[in-house]
Scaffold this motif. Structure first.
Motif, PDB file in Angstrom:
ATOM      1  N   UNK A 196       1.010  -1.293  -0.176  1.00 51.43           N
ATOM      2  CA  UNK A 196       0.172  -0.199  -0.078  1.00 51.43           C
ATOM      3  C   UNK A 196       0.890   1.387   0.090  1.00 51.43           C
ATOM      4  N   UNK A 197       2.054   1.159   0.579  1.00 47.27           N
ATOM      5  CA  UNK A 197       2.706   2.290   0.651  1.00 47.27           C
ATOM      6  C   UNK A 197       3.439   2.637  -0.838  1.00 47.27           C
ATOM      7  N   UNK A 198       3.800   1.590  -1.237  1.00 43.19           N
ATOM      8  CA  UNK A 198       4.563   1.566  -2.491  1.00 43.19           C
ATOM      9  C   UNK A 198       3.486   2.401  -3.487  1.00 43.19           C
ATOM     10  N   UNK A 199       2.340   1.848  -3.744  1.00 47.68           N
ATOM     11  CA  UNK A 199       1.203   2.553  -4.377  1.00 47.68           C
ATOM     12  C   UNK A 199       1.350   4.195  -4.207  1.00 47.68           C
ATOM     13  N   UNK A 200       1.169   4.261  -2.907  1.00 44.43           N
ATOM     14  CA  UNK A 200       1.125   5.698  -2.391  1.00 44.43           C
ATOM     15  C   UNK A 200       2.422   6.400  -2.988  1.00 44.43           C
TER      16      UNK A 200
END
Length: 221
Positions: free
Chosen positions: A84-88
């Motif tokens: 999720x953090x990588x998508x952000x």
């Protein structure tokens, strides 16, 4: 829109005086800004990224609760959190960010490799991340640099600094090998060799332009 009574011309620009006779203009029709607001798209994407961040934090909080509740031996919520953090990061850095495309591609790839190493440790650490994933990521970034240089052939010298950065990165798995963390050094040595010879080949073939670029980057006279 304004009009000059003296010159009998209409002025589309937002000015108070006539560019021909310098007389005060009279407003005829109120016009909107002639230029598009280039910040509208940026504000929309920023809002989308903030909404996503809130939803991602909420989803990750639920996943952490489920991970604890189910008493799993593996902290799989860390993997979902990293995803999720990588998508952000892609939203904020790659889409909204103002950095150049080469910085976006290389930095995001390096972050992805770092996340793979973290996942290996979370799942019990079997060594596949430092033995294979880390040097493979370095080789992949080297390949991307070559492709970007071919695409932007006129500005190839601007990639010399990134090549030096990849040489430094390729020394990390070598250091891990000296510390006994990396147990299969074959791919590690290949990655370091490719990074070094990529820079060496660019420097030799580039000749004067390569030397000038390095002097300019490192402020050497």
């Amino acid at each position: 829109m304004s009009k000059c009574i003296r010159c009998q011309v209409e002025i589309l620009d937002e000015t108070e005086r006539c560019p021909l006779c310098d007389a005060v203009l009279e407003k005829t029709v109120e016009v909107e800004n002639m230029y598009p607001d280039v910040r509208v798209k940026s504000r929309k994407m920023s809002l989308i990224s903030k909404i996503y961040l809130f939803c991602a934090i909420l989803a990750e909080a639920i996943l952490v609760y489920l991970n604890i509740r189910l008493e799993s031996q593996i902290w799989w919520c860390v993997i979902t959190g990293l995803s999720l953090f990588y998508v952000y990061l892609v939203l904020r850095f790659a889409i909204i960010g103002k950095s150049g495309y080469k910085a976006k591609v290389i930095v995001l790839m390096m972050i992805a490799v770092s996340m793979v190493v973290i996942i290996d440790f979370v799942t019990g650490y079997n060594g596949w991340s430092v033995n294979y994933a880390l040097p493979s990521g370095i080789l992949l970034v080297d390949a991307v640099i070559i492709v970007l240089m071919l695409v932007n052939i006129k500005g190839w010298q601007s990639y010399l600094v990134w090549q030096i950065f990849m040489i430094i990165c390729s020394m990390v798995p070598v250091l891990l090998y000296l510390l006994g963390i990396v147990t299969r050094p074959e791919l590690t040595l290949i990655a370091m060799g490719c990074s070094f010879f990529l820079f060496l080949g660019t420097f030799i073939i580039g000749d004067r332009r390569a030397r000038v670029e390095l002097k300019r980057r490192f402020h050497v006279r």
